[in-house]
Design a protein around this motif. Structure first.
Motif, mmCIF file in Angstrom:
data_model
loop_
_atom_site.group_PDB
_atom_site.id
_atom_site.type_symbol
_atom_site.label_atom_id
_atom_site.label_comp_id
_atom_site.label_asym_id
_atom_site.label_seq_id
_atom_site.Cartn_x
_atom_site.Cartn_y
_atom_site.Cartn_z
ATOM 1 N N ASP A 55 -0.239 -2.418 -7.240
ATOM 2 C CA ASP A 55 -1.520 -3.068 -7.487
ATOM 3 C C ASP A 55 -1.447 -3.798 -8.826
ATOM 4 O O ASP A 55 -2.160 -3.469 -9.766
ATOM 5 C CB ASP A 55 -2.648 -2.037 -7.480
ATOM 6 C CG ASP A 55 -4.008 -2.693 -7.452
ATOM 7 O OD1 ASP A 55 -4.091 -3.849 -7.017
ATOM 8 O OD2 ASP A 55 -4.983 -2.055 -7.885
ATOM 9 N N LYS A 108 0.835 -1.204 0.000
ATOM 10 C CA LYS A 108 0.000 0.000 0.000
ATOM 11 C C LYS A 108 0.869 1.253 0.000
ATOM 12 O O LYS A 108 0.571 2.226 -0.694
ATOM 13 C CB LYS A 108 -0.907 -0.018 1.233
ATOM 14 C CG LYS A 108 -1.881 1.118 1.300
ATOM 15 C CD LYS A 108 -2.770 0.946 2.522
ATOM 16 C CE LYS A 108 -3.801 2.027 2.630
ATOM 17 N NZ LYS A 108 -4.647 1.840 3.821
ATOM 18 N N ASP A 114 -3.326 -1.654 8.707
ATOM 19 C CA ASP A 114 -1.932 -1.301 8.453
ATOM 20 C C ASP A 114 -1.126 -1.451 9.735
ATOM 21 O O ASP A 114 -1.630 -1.266 10.839
ATOM 22 C CB ASP A 114 -1.830 0.139 7.949
ATOM 23 C CG ASP A 114 -2.459 0.306 6.574
ATOM 24 O OD1 ASP A 114 -2.581 -0.703 5.866
ATOM 25 O OD2 ASP A 114 -2.825 1.436 6.227
ATOM 26 N N ARG A 173 -5.139 -7.708 -0.995
ATOM 27 C CA ARG A 173 -5.625 -6.986 0.184
ATOM 28 C C ARG A 173 -7.144 -6.975 0.273
ATOM 29 O O ARG A 173 -7.701 -6.625 1.298
ATOM 30 C CB ARG A 173 -5.057 -5.573 0.223
ATOM 31 C CG ARG A 173 -5.615 -4.621 -0.767
ATOM 32 C CD ARG A 173 -5.089 -3.218 -0.542
ATOM 33 N NE ARG A 173 -3.650 -3.196 -0.515
ATOM 34 C CZ ARG A 173 -2.892 -2.630 -1.434
ATOM 35 N NH1 ARG A 173 -3.433 -2.013 -2.425
ATOM 36 N NH2 ARG A 173 -1.594 -2.664 -1.361
#
Length: 170
Positions: free
Chosen positions: A45, A40, A119, A112
């Motif tokens: 991605d 992240k 996190d 995810r």
């Protein structure tokens, strides 16, 4: 083990039959949380492309690949994680009976959207996850006597030395 039992032999025995129970500092869920935080943080991605590469390199279509192959593919797909973290990821991925990694588990691990995790606080990955950080400095201070006695097999020697068993009634 008479009077000529040396100190070096004692150290060897204590290391071989160490009874220290060391818990892993980071389990699979912790490694996954750290990994997802890193992905992240670096805005990675590209799971679809990774899936395509894994399927492409699985020539036998078994759903498994050797660790070295998966490592190369993850580096080639520019997975933005440190090498130390990458090795820890590969350590916790489910393996088949031949030791090959099941890449579907890897894809679920990196996704995810499946079982989202909070996190984590950033950690020093090179220090916290490096293989020497798990080393127990007190290894060999406790001896697992059950395993030690089992390896000596003294019970069998005593039974053999005592001869045949004599019943009380005779």
């Amino acid at each position: 083990m008479g009077s000529d039992f040396t100190e070096q032999e004692m150290i060897t025995v204590s290391r071989a039959f160490s009874a220290n129970c060391v818990e892993e500092k980071f389990n699979r869920d912790a490694i996954r949380a750290i990994t997802l935080t890193e992905l992240k943080r670096f805005l990675w991605d590209d799971l679809k492309r990774l899936r395509e590469y894994l399927i492409k390199f699985d020539h036998q279509k078994k759903g498994t690949l050797p660790r070295q192959e998966v490592y190369k593919l993850l580096r080639a797909c520019r997975l933005p994680v440190d090498i130390t973290l990458l090795n820890r990821i590969l350590d916790v991925i489910v393996k088949d009976q031949h030791g090959n990694l099941i890449y579907d588990d890897l894809l679920k691990f990196l996704n995810r959207d499946l079982c989202a995790m909070a996190d984590t606080i950033p950690i020093n990955i090179k220090y916290e996850l490096y293989w020497t950080s798990d080393r127990d400095v007190k290894a060999g201070t406790l001896i697992n006597w059950c395993e030690f006695n089992k390896s000596l097999d003294l019970e069998k020697e005593i039974v053999d030395a005592s001869g045949p068993f004599v019943e009380e009634g005779q």
